[in-house]
Design an enzyme around this catalytic site. Structure first.
Site, PDB file in Angstrom:
ATOM      1  N   CYS A   1       1.604   7.433 -13.791  1.00 56.28           N
ATOM      2  CA  CYS A   1       2.735   8.359 -13.667  1.00 56.28           C
ATOM      3  C   CYS A   1       2.769   9.369 -14.806  1.00 56.28           C
ATOM      4  O   CYS A   1       2.813  10.568 -14.584  1.00 56.28           O
ATOM      5  CB  CYS A   1       4.051   7.585 -13.616  1.00 56.28           C
ATOM      6  N   HIS A   2       2.779   8.874 -16.029  1.00 52.82           N
ATOM      7  CA  HIS A   2       2.903   9.785 -17.155  1.00 52.82           C
ATOM      8  C   HIS A   2       1.875   9.505 -18.242  1.00 52.82           C
ATOM      9  O   HIS A   2       2.052   9.883 -19.387  1.00 52.82           O
ATOM     10  CB  HIS A   2       4.330   9.753 -17.705  1.00 52.82           C
TER      11      HIS A   2
END
Lengths: 199, 424
Positions: free
Chosen positions: A163-164
Site C-alpha cells: 500500500c505505502h
C-alpha cells in the site's frame, strides 16, 4: 439563575441563593447526569460484542512447516503470519543494531511493554526459528507481502507492504516507510512441538 | 426569513384556511416564486439546483436499493450482483446510484469553486458557506460509507485504510487509537459488524444532509444571492423574480447535466469505478494498489505526501477543515475575483493544484510523484494561509461597476429590449 419575572418563595437579595435556584440546579444537574449516562449504552453497543470476544483463541498445527516456509492463519479476523525461519534469516535479523531501528520496542504481547526489539524478544521463546506475528501493517492496516513463495519481500528480506511501501526485516521489524511500529506479536505459546495456541 | 414583505395572497377559501394555520404555501411563494434574485447570475449559479436534484436522486435510488441489499459479510457482495442481474431494473437503479454519487461530487466541487471565485463566503454569507462545508463533509462521509457496502476488494480495503487513520492517535495517547478503531469496527478487524453499522449510518446521513441543505438555503435567503460582480443589490432594478427567470435557467442547466449523467449511466457506467471492486472482499489479500474513488484522490494525495502517519492524518483533516475559516482568512474588501487582477492568478493556480493532486493521488507515491505531491500539498495550504490573507491586503482591485445592472446593460447593448427588469 432565577428569572426576575418569577416571584420567589422567600424575600431575598438578587445574588442570594434561593430555594428555587437550588431546585433548578439540582433538577438540571440530575437531567444532565442521567442523560449522559443513558448515552453510554448507545455508544458501548458498538464495541466488540460477546460473540466476537469469544473467538479469542485458535490452535494451529505447524508440524508441516519446513524452514523457509510460512503459514497464514486467521485469529480475531486478522491474519497471523507464522514463519519458520532459515539460519540465514535469523543471522540477518540478529545483525541489525537495535538502537538504529525506527521502532526500538519488541511489541510482543508475551513480554513487558518496555522489552527491546532484539531478535530474541521477537522470536518465539526458546524456539528461535519461529516467528509468530499479526500480519497487519502498522501504518494503515494492509496485509504485507512476503508469506507466499515469490512475493517481493523488500530490501531486508522480511515483508513488504504494497500500500505505502513499508518494509519489514526477517524479525518483522519496520525498517523503511511510513509504518510507525514493528509488526505486533499476539499472545501465544507452543503447547507442544507441533502446536501453537494463539490468544 | 427575509426583510422584504410577503406578497402572497391566498386565492381560495382552502388556501386562506391553511395559510392561517401552516403558511407553507406563503413560504414557497415568497422564497421560490417571487424571491428577488440578482439579474446577472451566470450558469455557475445553477449548481445549487442541480445539487438539490442529485440529493433527491440519491435518496430515491438508495431507498429502493435498500429493499434488495443484504448488509452481511457473507451476502453483501452477492446481493449487489443479484440487484444487477435479477432485480427488475436493478442494473439501472444501482448504476444511477453509483454514477449519481460521482455526479453529485462533480456538482459540489463546481459549486464550491464558484463560491470561492466570486467570494460568496464573505460577509454577510459566512454562515451559508460554513453550512456548505458541513454538507461537503457529510457528503464525504456518506459516499465513503456507501462505497463500503459493495464489499468488494476496494470497498473492504478502503474501509480498512480509512478507519486505521484513527489508530494514528496511538502516537498521542498509546492505546487510544486502537480502542477507538475497535469501537468503530465492532471487532478486531473490519468485518460483519462494521458493514452493518456503515449500512445503518449510510441510510441516515442523506437525511441529515437534507436537513442541513434546508438551513443552507434558509441562511442564503436572509441576505439573498451573491452575484458575479460581488456587489450588493441596490434597487429592484438589480433583481428579477426567481420564477420564471431562474427556474427556467436552472431547469435548462439541469437538463444539460442530466444528459451527461445519463450518458455515463447508459454508455460507461463503470468508467469512474475501479475494476477490483468486482472481486469479493478478501481480508487475507490486499490489492496491489489501493485507490479511493476519484472524488477523494486530492485528499488521498495530501495524506500520502506527509511521511509521518499522525501528521499525514492531520494534514488530511486540515485540508477540509481549513475551508471553514475561509471567510476570515480572505482579507479582501472586494468579493468577486473578476475585479482582483493578482488574486485571479493564485486562484487558477489553486484549481490546477487540486486537479494535479487528484492525478497524483491515483499514482504510486514514488520518485517524482511524491515530490510533486509535496509541492502541490504545500501550495494547497499556502493558498489559504498565505495568499488569502496577504494578497487581500496588498492587491489593488480594478474598478467596480456602479451597480449590478450597469455591466448587464453594457454587455447587451443593441438588444436592450430584452432587459427584463425594465419591462417588469
Amino acid at each position: 439563575m432565577a428569572s426576575p419575572d418569577i416571584p420567589v418563595n422567600s424575600p431575598a437579595e438578587d445574588d442570594e441563593l434561593t430555594r428555587r435556584d437550588v431546585m433548578l440546579i439540582v433538577a438540571g444537574g440530575f437531567a444532565a447526569v442521567g442523560g449522559t449516562m443513558a448515552l453510554w449504552p448507545l455508544l458501548d453497543q458498538m464495541n466488540p460484542d460477546a460473540s466476537t470476544l469469544s473467538l479469542a483463541t485458535t490452535e494451529v498445527d505447524v508440524s508441516h512447516v519446513e524452514p523457509g516456509q510460512a503459514l497464514t492463519v486467521m485469529w480475531r479476523g486478522k491474519p497471523i503470519f507464522i514463519r519458520h525461519r532459515t539460519d540465514e534469516e535469523i543471522a540477518k535479523a540478529k545483525d541489525a543494531p537495535v538502537d538504529d531501528l525506527p521502532d526500538p520496542l519488541a511489541r510482543n504481547a508475551n513480554l513487558p511493554d518496555s522489552a527491546l526489539a532484539s531478535d530474541d524478544n521477537r522470536a518465539a521463546k526458546d524456539r528461535e526459528p519461529w516467528l509468530v506475528m499479526i500480519g497487519v501493517c502498522t501504518h494503515l492496516g494492509c496485509i504485507p507481502k512476503g508469506q507466499a513463495v515469490g512475493d517481493y519481500r523488500g530490501e531486508y528480506g522480511g515483508w513488504f507492504c504494497p500500500c505505502h511501501g513499508s518494509q519489514y526485516d526477517t524479525a518483522g521489524r519496520v525498517r523503511i516507510g511510513p509504518a510507525p511500529e514493528n509488526l505486533a506479536i499476539p499472545p501465544y505459546k507452543f503447547v507442544s512441538d507441533q502446536k501453537i495456541k494463539i490468544g | 426569513m427575509t426583510a422584504h414583505p410577503s406578497s402572497y395572497e391566498p386565492k381560495s377559501g382552502i388556501a386562506r384556511w391553511l395559510d392561517a394555520r401552516l403558511p407553507v404555501a406563503r413560504v414557497m411563494h415568497d422564497q421560490f416564486m417571487v424571491f428577488p434574485t440578482p439579474r446577472n447570475l451566470n450558469y455557475w449559479w445553477t449548481f445549487g439546483g442541480i445539487l438539490t436534484f442529485m440529493l433527491a436522486v440519491q435518496i430515491a435510488t438508495g431507498i429502493v436499493l435498500a429493499m434488495h441489499y443484504v448488509p452481511t459479510e457473507a451476502d453483501a457482495f452477492d446481493s449487489v450482483e443479484k440487484i444487477m442481474r435479477d432485480v427488475n431494473w436493478g442494473w439501472f437503479l444501482r448504476y444511477s446510484h453509483a454514477v449519481g454519487a460521482s455526479m453529485f461530487f462533480v456538482a459540489v466541487y463546481i459549486h464550491t469553486f464558484r463560491g470561492l471565485y466570486y467570494g460568496s463566503y464573505k460577509a454577510p454569507r459566512e454562515v451559508v458557506w460554513i453550512l456548505g462545508v458541513l454538507i461537503l463533509l457529510l457528503m464525504i462521509a456518506t459516499a465513503f460509507m456507501g462505497y463500503s457496502l459493495v464489499w468488494g476488494q476496494m470497498s473492504f480495503w478502503a474501509v480498512t485504510v480509512i478507519t486505521n487513520l484513527f489508530s494514528s492517535l496511538n502516537a498521542i495517547i498509546p492505546g487510544l487509537g486502537t480502542t477507538l478503531v475497535e469501537w468503530i469496527w465492532g471487532g478486531f478487524a473490519v468485518g460483519g459488524p462494521t458493514l452493518n453499522r456503515l449500512y445503518a449510518l449510510h441510510y441516515l446521513f442523506p437525511f441529515i444532509i437534507a436537513g442541513v441543505v434546508v438551513l443552507h438555503i434558509w441562511a442564503l435567503h436572509v441576505p439573498g444571492n451573491n452575484n458575479p460582480t460581488g456587489i450588493d443589490v441596490q434597487s429592484s432594478r438589480d433583481t428579477v423574480p426567481f420564477h420564471p427567470y431562474y427556474t427556467i435557467k436552472d431547469g435548462f442547466a439541469l437538463v444539460a447535466f442530466v444528459l451527461l449523467f445519463a450518458a455515463i449511466v447508459f454508455y460507461a457506467p463503470n468508467f469512474l469505478g475501479h475494476p477490483d471492486n468486482y472481486i469479493p472482499a478478501n481480508p487475507l489479500q490486499t490489492p496491489p494498489h489501493i485507490v479511493p474513488e476519484w472524488y477523494f484522490l486530492p485528499f488521498y494525495a495530501i495524506l500520502r505526501a506527509i511521511p509521518n502517519k499522525l501528521l499525514g492524518v492531520i494534514a488530511l483533516m486540515s485540508s477540509i477543515a481549513i475551508l471553514f475559516f475561509v471567510p476570515w482568512l480572505d482579507t479582501s474588501k472586494v468579493r468577486s475575483t473578476r475585479y482582483r487582477p493578482i488574486y485571479r492568478w493564485f486562484f487558477w493556480a489553486f484549481v490546477v493544484t487540486c486537479v494535479a493532486l487528484g492525478y497524483l493521488g491515483s499514482q504510486a507515491p514514488e520518485g517524482w510523484y511524491l515530490i510533486l505531491g509535496r509541492l502541490f500539498t504545500a501550495y494547497y495550504f499556502a493558498f489559504f494561509l498565505l495568499v488569502m490573507p496577504l494578497v487581500g491586503r496588498m492587491e489593488k482591485p480594478s474598478a467596480l461597476p456602479g451597480s449590478i445592472t450597469e455591466p448587464v446593460l453594457q454587455s447587451s447593448e443593441g438588444s436592450r429590449k430584452l432587459a427584463p427588469a425594465e419591462v417588469a
